[in-house]
Design a protein around this motif. Structure first.
Motif, PDB file in Angstrom:
ATOM      1  N   LEU A 257      44.066  26.004  39.527  1.00 63.54           N
ATOM      2  CA  LEU A 257      45.108  26.588  38.674  1.00 63.54           C
ATOM      3  C   LEU A 257      44.997  26.135  37.214  1.00 63.54           C
ATOM      4  N   GLN A 258      44.319  25.016  36.965  1.00 63.47           N
ATOM      5  CA  GLN A 258      44.078  24.608  35.573  1.00 63.47           C
ATOM      6  C   GLN A 258      43.218  25.665  34.881  1.00 63.47           C
ATOM      7  N   THR A 259      42.133  26.047  35.552  1.00 63.41           N
ATOM      8  CA  THR A 259      41.228  27.058  35.004  1.00 63.41           C
ATOM      9  C   THR A 259      41.930  28.402  34.872  1.00 63.41           C
ATOM     10  N   ILE A 260      42.625  28.790  35.952  1.00 61.96           N
ATOM     11  CA  ILE A 260      43.265  30.102  35.978  1.00 61.96           C
ATOM     12  C   ILE A 260      44.419  30.165  34.975  1.00 61.96           C
TER      13      ILE A 260
ATOM     14  N   ALA B 276      44.712  28.425  32.193  1.00 60.15           N
ATOM     15  CA  ALA B 276      44.158  28.480  30.836  1.00 60.15           C
ATOM     16  C   ALA B 276      43.678  29.886  30.502  1.00 60.15           C
ATOM     17  N   ALA B 277      43.081  30.559  31.499  1.00 64.11           N
ATOM     18  CA  ALA B 277      42.622  31.931  31.279  1.00 64.11           C
ATOM     19  C   ALA B 277      43.790  32.873  31.054  1.00 64.11           C
ATOM     20  N   ALA B 278      44.880  32.645  31.802  1.00 66.24           N
ATOM     21  CA  ALA B 278      46.068  33.477  31.636  1.00 66.24           C
ATOM     22  C   ALA B 278      46.663  33.284  30.242  1.00 66.24           C
TER      23      ALA B 278
ATOM     24  N   ASN C 103      42.668  36.070  29.229  1.00 62.65           N
ATOM     25  CA  ASN C 103      41.244  36.190  29.548  1.00 62.65           C
ATOM     26  C   ASN C 103      41.020  36.174  31.063  1.00 62.65           C
ATOM     27  N   ILE C 104      42.011  36.616  31.806  1.00 61.00           N
ATOM     28  CA  ILE C 104      41.984  36.499  33.269  1.00 61.00           C
ATOM     29  C   ILE C 104      40.815  37.251  33.900  1.00 61.00           C
ATOM     30  N   ALA C 105      40.649  38.519  33.548  1.00 63.06           N
ATOM     31  CA  ALA C 105      39.675  39.355  34.256  1.00 63.06           C
ATOM     32  C   ALA C 105      38.256  38.782  34.218  1.00 63.06           C
ATOM     33  N   PRO C 106      37.702  38.427  33.065  1.00 60.06           N
ATOM     34  CA  PRO C 106      36.344  37.883  33.072  1.00 60.06           C
ATOM     35  C   PRO C 106      36.227  36.513  33.734  1.00 60.06           C
ATOM     36  N   VAL C 107      37.239  35.666  33.532  1.00 50.45           N
ATOM     37  CA  VAL C 107      37.170  34.311  34.089  1.00 50.45           C
ATOM     38  C   VAL C 107      37.280  34.340  35.610  1.00 50.45           C
ATOM     39  N   VAL C 108      38.325  34.985  36.121  1.00 55.20           N
ATOM     40  CA  VAL C 108      38.509  35.046  37.574  1.00 55.20           C
ATOM     41  C   VAL C 108      37.440  35.921  38.214  1.00 55.20           C
ATOM     42  N   GLY C 109      37.042  36.984  37.527  1.00 56.64           N
ATOM     43  CA  GLY C 109      35.988  37.845  38.049  1.00 56.64           C
ATOM     44  C   GLY C 109      34.684  37.094  38.246  1.00 56.64           C
ATOM     45  N   GLU C 110      34.316  36.249  37.278  1.00 58.58           N
ATOM     46  CA  GLU C 110      33.079  35.470  37.386  1.00 58.58           C
ATOM     47  C   GLU C 110      33.181  34.440  38.518  1.00 58.58           C
ATOM     48  N   LEU C 111      34.329  33.771  38.624  1.00 58.61           N
ATOM     49  CA  LEU C 111      34.534  32.786  39.684  1.00 58.61           C
ATOM     50  C   LEU C 111      34.402  33.449  41.058  1.00 58.61           C
TER      51      LEU C 111
END
Length: 261
Positions: free
Chosen positions: A70-73, A75-77, A81-89
């Motif tokens: 959730l730290q990563t997610i 920060a992306a929110a 920048n959710i779509a590229p970050v979570v999409g890549e993960l």
């Protein structure tokens, strides 16, 4: 070895049994990009090793896995920048989950402590699960306003059915290893202090199955629910004939038919 001690996931191989250890104990083995990429790599290594019959997945430290990091997610929110970050993960993590389901080996999750979100999904997307008696499973998704990922619906719906799955994801805050056993999600529940030894014993029992039996059975079982009867019968015929061409079969049949003579 395919991993260094500091890697986010570790692989060790002992005879026919491989073990992948989620190795971010300070973060309760939550899934970030680094661990997703490492799992994809290690999964491919195990799949390509014909000497391995059983893969155990375990978590280092006090938890099996807390799910998505959730730290990563978060920060992306915050950065929109959710779509590229979570999409890549998920590209890498879902590739690992697909390998787990596809590989012609039995995959056994060994759950200690907490398995939440995608960590719960990982526990139940494997072929079998053994859990400590104090393990807890937490859906977690609805609490943060999202739907399941990480293979959570892949592993659970076929086992518990649609209504129980909806109950688990939308109405359960968490549930125990005993409940998971009663719902068919966990094969064995053991005292927490005995989990390592019981997992090894279970894995050794599973590894006694010849490779053709493991591969054929796993493939047939997973396709049965979505395959027309005639097609499934044809697949059964092909798989059993393939297995009957192996030395394992010939030795076993000779041993069986010689009993009592």
């Amino acid at each position: 070895m395919s991993a260094a001690p500091s890697d986010p996931a570790l692989l060790r191989i002992e005879g026919p049994i491989a073990t992948i250890t989620l190795n971010r104990p300070a973060a309760f083995n939550s899934i970030d990009l680094s661990i997703a990429q490492k799992l994809e790599q290690l999964g491919a290594d195990v799949e390509g090793n014909d000497d391995i019959r059983v893969l155990v997945i375990e978590g280092e430290g006090r938890a099996f896995s807390a799910g998505g990091d959730l730290q990563t997610i978060g920060a992306a929110a915050a950065a929109d920048n959710i779509a590229p970050v979570v999409g890549e993960l998920l590209k890498h993590y879902h590739a690992f989950i697909e390998t787990v389901r596809r590989m012609p080996k039995i995959v056994l999750s060994s759950v200690n402590g907490s398995a939440a979100g995608a960590g719960m999904g990982l526990a139940f997307v494997t072929d079998l699960c053994i859990a400590a008696d104090d393990a807890r499973f937490t859906p977690a998704y609805a609490k943060i306003g999202v739907s399941p990922d990480g293979g959570s619906t892949v592993g659970m719906v076929g086992t518990v059915g649609t209504r129980r799955a909806l109950q688990i994801f939308l109405a359960e805050d968490s549930f125990t290893a005993k409940q998971a056993y009663e719902w068919g999600l966990v094969a064995r529940v053991v005292p927490a202090a005995e989990l390592k030894a019981a997992t090894r014993k279970f894995a050794e029992r599973l590894a006694q199955n010849p490779p053709a039996a493991i591969a054929g059975t796993k493939s047939l079982v997973y396709q049965a629910a979505v395959t027309p009867t005639r097609q499934q019968l044809d697949a059964e015929e092909a798989k059993i004939i393939d297995a009957m061409h192996t030395d394992d079969f010939r030795v076993a049949v000779k041993k069986f038919t010689s009993k009592g003579k």
